[in-house]
Structure formats: C-alpha cells, structure tokens
Design an enzyme around this catalytic site. Structure first.
Site, PDB file in Angstrom:
ATOM      1  N   CYS A  99       0.058   3.278  -0.837  1.00  7.55           N
ATOM      2  CA  CYS A  99       0.092   4.298   0.205  1.00  7.55           C
ATOM      3  C   CYS A  99      -1.213   4.223   0.985  1.00  7.55           C
ATOM      4  CB  CYS A  99       0.251   5.670  -0.447  1.00  7.55           C
ATOM      5  SG  CYS A  99       0.276   7.043   0.700  1.00  7.55           S
ATOM      6  N   HIS A 141       9.691   7.456   0.370  1.00 11.74           N
ATOM      7  CA  HIS A 141       8.235   7.573   0.228  1.00 11.74           C
ATOM      8  C   HIS A 141       7.673   8.527   1.285  1.00 11.74           C
ATOM      9  CE1 HIS A 141       4.095   5.733  -0.551  1.00 11.74           C
ATOM     10  NE2 HIS A 141       3.915   6.399   0.586  1.00 11.74           N
ATOM     11  N   GLU A 142       8.096   8.320   2.535  1.00 13.24           N
ATOM     12  CA  GLU A 142       7.555   9.156   3.628  1.00 13.24           C
ATOM     13  C   GLU A 142       8.046  10.594   3.527  1.00 13.24           C
ATOM     14  OE1 GLU A 142       5.161   7.913   4.969  1.00 13.24           O
ATOM     15  OE2 GLU A 142       5.544   5.764   4.758  1.00 13.24           O
ATOM     16  N   HIS A 145       6.073  12.752   1.258  1.00 18.08           N
ATOM     17  CA  HIS A 145       4.811  13.273   1.800  1.00 18.08           C
ATOM     18  C   HIS A 145       5.000  14.677   2.379  1.00 18.08           C
ATOM     19  CE1 HIS A 145       1.831  10.106   1.438  1.00 18.08           C
ATOM     20  NE2 HIS A 145       2.649   9.189   1.924  1.00 18.08           N
TER      21      HIS A 145
HETATM   22 ZN   LIG Z   1       2.295   7.205   1.627  1.00 15.38          ZN
END
Ligand SMILES: [Zn+2]
Lengths: 168, 172
Positions: A99, A141-142, A145
């Site tokens: 990341c 993954h995004e 966040h």
């Molecule tokens: Zn990330």
C-alpha cells in the site's frame, strides 16, 4: 497532494459519504486521479490516503501487467468509485499486497475472486459493476480504505498458501 | 551510540522464552529490529536484530543470565541494520518429497545457478517417522522466466515435487 502513511490516525477512520457532486468535488477527483497516475504502481488510490475523509476511490488497471511474461490484466479501465458498496463476494484467493500508505512492507491477503458493486461516478450517476481477479482485488483494497481498513488488517501468515488450505 | 547486533538463541522449547528474553532486552534499553523466531523440531530458535547503546559485551551481559536460566545457547554479532529496504519477492517455490539427504542442497544449488535469490526459506519434516516427507517453502527474486527455472529443477532433481508460482504484488 501527498500520501499519508500509517501510523497516521486518519487512515484507521471511516470516511463520510459524498453528498455534493459539485465542481469542487469533480476537481478533486481529477486531481486525485492524476496524482494516482504519478505514483509508482499507480493503479488505485482512496481519498483518505491524501487526507480527504470522503468515500471516493479510483481504480484503473489499464496497461497493468502481471508476471514475468507481462500478461495484460483484464480490466474495465478507469473506475471512479464514489460511495461504493460491494454487494456480492464470490470465491477467494490469496495474493500479495502492499500500500502506498504502508511503505516497505508487503503481505498476503485473501480477497474475493469476484465481486459485484454499486457506485456513483464523479457526476452523481449510479453504476453497477462486476469485477474479478486483480481488478477486484484492487477495488476491495481501495474500498477498505474508506472504512479505515488497511491490508494490514487482513494479513494472513506468510506461510499461508491456498495449496495447503485445499488439502484440508 | 546506537549499535545494531544480531542475536541468535537456541534451546529446548519451553513456555516463556520470547517474553523473558525480550523483557530483559527492554529493561536494558535495547530495541528490537526484525526478528524470526520459530520452533524447529523440539527446539526454539530466535534470530533477532537488537539495537542498543553500548558494545557487544554489554549486550552479552544482558542476555547471559536469562539465557542461562532458560538453558539457551546464544551468539551475538555486530551488524549493519539495513532496515527499510525490503526486497519484494516475485516467486514462490514449494518443494516436497520423500525425505532424503540432499533435497535442500540440490534444490538451492539449481536455484543459485538459475540466478534465483532466496529471500525466505523454511523447511519442515512431516509424514510419519518411518516415512518422513520433506517440505520446503521458498520466496525468491529472479529475472529468469518460470519455465527456465522449472526446466533446471526438472533436469537436476528427482523424486521431488515442486511448483513455482509468480507473486504479483498489488500496491494500492
Ligand atoms: Zn492502500
């Protein structure tokens, strides 16, 4: 714009839904996108990674390749995902993630192989998407966040291998 | 001045080894860098980077009483820390087969000849006592194609099964 790195607190906080699809927001999306493209890798970014606590992430795997043979990665191009909701998860696979907000560390993470999601674009139009493989991993993954989750929250042991799991 | 050391500790496994060693180090003002600690057979093994103000003998004086009490052998070397420069492996190689002398030597020689740089390797003996099996898990870096490495392994090893996978790292 600058990437915020863990252990900065805000990366562990949940983001607010976007309610105003105005010029200011669209300008921010454009700025975030060009910033993403300027980063090494540059295939995905979430707004909180630059300190804006809103539910927006961008994924674009165009031109991305995998492996030594540089196999192209199937993808649907530029995805501006505002207030994304993943509605369906199917299958799971192990993959290595890092990341921009967690420099110098990579680890194994299990993600759904296929997902379905709804999201708005930067103009406030709603879309449904299906995604799989590497692109689906990037989206997961995004989107994480936006809920204050890092891949560190989903690490599995370096020694974990799906090969072993399948034997059970 | 902060100096870095690698401490190796080995002994029969028992409860509390990690806690007692690390507490002693903390008490002496030392900090830990990267570590690897695992049970190998019935032994517990520790390799750890330790940063401390002071020379080797000072560190030895900290570790010695705890090591003695826990019946551990230890060894200390001064090192360069080299933190924050991880290499990201791009290959995962799994090897297994009936246990016999030379599996690791054979496989790793082939890998070295194929310019495969091992970043992580661990091996275990499984199966039952009469018919042990050997399992190797390797992570590595290489510019060579997977097929090339597979061919080399096929040519130079027998009686082992192996699988090479590419690791793609998604940075998001
Ligand atoms: Zn990330």
């Amino acid at each position: 714009m600058k990437i915020i790195t863990y252990p900065e607190d805000i990366l562990k906080q949940s983001c607010d839904p976007v309610t105003k699809f105005d010029q200011e927001f669209q300008d921010f999306v454009a700025e975030l996108e060009s910033f993403m493209r300027s980063q090494p890798g540059g295939i995905g970014i979430a707004a909180p990674q630059v300190g804006r606590m809103q539910r927006l992430c961008i994924v674009d795997l165009t031109g991305m390749t995998r492996g030594k043979k540089k196999k192209p990665v199937p993808n649907q191009g530029r995805l501006i995902l505002v207030n994304p909701e993943i509605t369906k998860w199917e299958g799971f696979e192990l993959g290595r993630e890092g990341c921009m907000s967690v420099p110098d560390y990579t680890g194994n993470v299990i993600r759904a192989t296929r997902i379905e999601l709804t999201a708005f674009d930067e103009f406030g139009n709603s879309h449904n998407y299906e995604s799989e493989g590497y692109e689906a991993r990037a989206i997961q993954h995004e989107a994480d966040h936006l809920d204050g989750l890092l891949f560190l929250d989903r690490l599995v042991s370096r020694k974990t291998d799906l090969f072993k799991r399948k034997q059970k | 001045m902060r100096q870095w050391y690698m401490i190796a500790l080995v002994g029969k496994d028992r409860a509390g080894i990690v806690a007692q060693i690390t507490e002693a180090l903390l008490g002496a003002g030392a900090t830990l860098g990267e570590t690897s600690m695992m049970r190998l057979g019935c032994n517990f093994t520790i390799m750890m980077m330790v940063g401390m103000d002071g020379d080797e003998s000072k560190l030895c004086r900290v570790v010695e009483p705890v090591a003695k009490q826990l019946d551990l052998h230890f060894h200390v070397d001064e090192i360069e820390p080299g933190l924050h420069q991880h290499q990201t492996p791009d290959l995962r190689i799994t090897v297994y087969g009936a246990d016999r002398p030379g599996i690791v030597a054979q496989v790793t020689s082939v890998l070295a000849e194929s310019e495969v740089n091992i970043t992580d390797l661990d091996s275990q003996v499984g199966g039952d006592q009469e018919k042990p099996i050997y399992i190797l898990m390797i992570e590595a870096l290489s510019d060579r194609d997977v097929e090339e490495i597979e061919d080399a392994l096929n040519r130079s090893t027998d009686g082992v099964n192996f699988r090479i996978e590419e690791i793609d790292t998604l940075i998001g």
